[in-house]
Motif scaffolding. Sequence first.
Motif, mmCIF file in Angstrom:
data_model
loop_
_atom_site.group_PDB
_atom_site.id
_atom_site.type_symbol
_atom_site.label_atom_id
_atom_site.label_comp_id
_atom_site.label_asym_id
_atom_site.label_seq_id
_atom_site.Cartn_x
_atom_site.Cartn_y
_atom_site.Cartn_z
ATOM 1 N N UNK A 56 0.821 -1.216 0.000
ATOM 2 C CA UNK A 56 0.000 0.000 0.000
ATOM 3 C C UNK A 56 0.852 1.262 0.000
ATOM 4 N N UNK A 57 1.965 1.224 0.728
ATOM 5 C CA UNK A 57 2.872 2.375 0.731
ATOM 6 C C UNK A 57 3.435 2.637 -0.653
ATOM 7 N N UNK A 125 -0.681 7.553 10.277
ATOM 8 C CA UNK A 125 0.606 7.740 9.596
ATOM 9 C C UNK A 125 0.398 8.341 8.212
ATOM 10 N N UNK A 126 -0.661 7.895 7.532
ATOM 11 C CA UNK A 126 -0.919 8.383 6.175
ATOM 12 C C UNK A 126 -1.351 9.843 6.176
ATOM 13 N N UNK A 188 6.667 5.524 -0.216
ATOM 14 C CA UNK A 188 6.016 6.450 -1.160
ATOM 15 C C UNK A 188 7.024 6.941 -2.196
ATOM 16 N N UNK A 189 8.190 7.341 -1.731
ATOM 17 C CA UNK A 189 9.240 7.837 -2.629
ATOM 18 C C UNK A 189 9.694 6.730 -3.583
ATOM 19 N N UNK A 255 7.271 -6.897 -2.041
ATOM 20 C CA UNK A 255 6.279 -5.865 -2.346
ATOM 21 C C UNK A 255 6.628 -5.116 -3.630
ATOM 22 N N UNK A 256 7.913 -4.800 -3.824
ATOM 23 C CA UNK A 256 8.351 -4.099 -5.037
ATOM 24 C C UNK A 256 8.114 -4.960 -6.272
ATOM 25 N N UNK A 257 8.436 -6.240 -6.169
ATOM 26 C CA UNK A 257 8.217 -7.153 -7.301
ATOM 27 C C UNK A 257 6.732 -7.253 -7.645
ATOM 28 N N UNK A 258 5.893 -7.324 -6.615
ATOM 29 C CA UNK A 258 4.451 -7.371 -6.849
ATOM 30 C C UNK A 258 3.976 -6.101 -7.571
#
Length: 356
Positions: A56-57, A125-126, A188-189, A255-258
């Motif tokens: 989600x981030x 946090x969001x 996010x970045x 997560x990045x691969x997804x």
Amino acid sequence: MKIQRNIGIDAFRLTSMLRVVIFHIIGYNGLESIKGIGGILNQIIYICVYCAVDCYGLISGYVMYTDSEKPFKYFKYINMWLQVFFYSFGFTIVFLLLTNDAVTKKDLFLSLLPITNGKYWYFSAYTALFFTQPIWLKLVRAMSKDDFKKFLIIFAVLFTGYANIVGVYTDPFNMVWGYSFVWLTLLFVIGAGIRKFNLFNAVKSKILIFVVLLCLTVTVISKFIIQYFTQNILGRNFGDLLLVSYISPTIVCIAICYLILFSRLKISACGITGKFINHFAPMSFGIYLLHEQKFINRFFIEDKFTWIGDLPDFAMPFAIIVIAIVIFSIGLFVEQIRTFLFDIIKKILIKIKVKK
């Protein structure tokens, strides 16, 4: 001109929320702590869905990035706050009316303050991330490809490397092991940078899938090996969650691969699947808000599925997934009703404004 949504990313959003529900069913009911084969299977599932929050981030940065700067719509936060308020305060009132003494005056007061009460940590946090988004987007736009690669190296070494290892003892960068504004901002970045530079565009999907499986395997094996040796040497578990956290390098990598894999999905917006995803993806946040609502969680989620631990070993994962799908579906249904009600209220307010 209306910007067309990336249906692959919307599918990623929905499946990530299903992972969140599975994660909570296991965690809130202690199903990862069960002994035997069933417990091992539950732990493997637990690890497989652990990347959901990181997903989600990354999604936030990916969908918000544009090459040219656009006016930032701060009023969108009001819509989000009202959505959270609906679940926080609205369902507290429901339980106040339906139960004798479950809701205290303090509960009622805190339900009016969804950011402050800490129940929805992700929303809290969001909130900080939302209002600082323009700054981080400017930062990414100003980055060169080499700058972004350096950022990824620093991120890997400091925030998922060093911070994760010493996290057994302390939290040097106040990331609260991923439950924080700092961690969501870093993701996010990265999400925005991945979209800008298409950094992994040349990597084949088969390789990305292999990396996901490799990271899952390393995470699972590391947990069981560390658990085995610390139990036998120290007499207790110590450090077995080294790679099982939001800031774990393997979890982040998954997560990045997804993110990249789902961004490549070609789903027709005109087909049944595309229409379903397009309609329900914006409602996924409501699933989180419903099942994490204090009294919904207390009466229907936490310690309510411990009976799964009494099932045959290989039936446990099946039961967890079926229950998660049911909760997920109920969440979508309730959020659909909330959206409908809010739309009616919006139309009424517009008519009142026009008459004036």
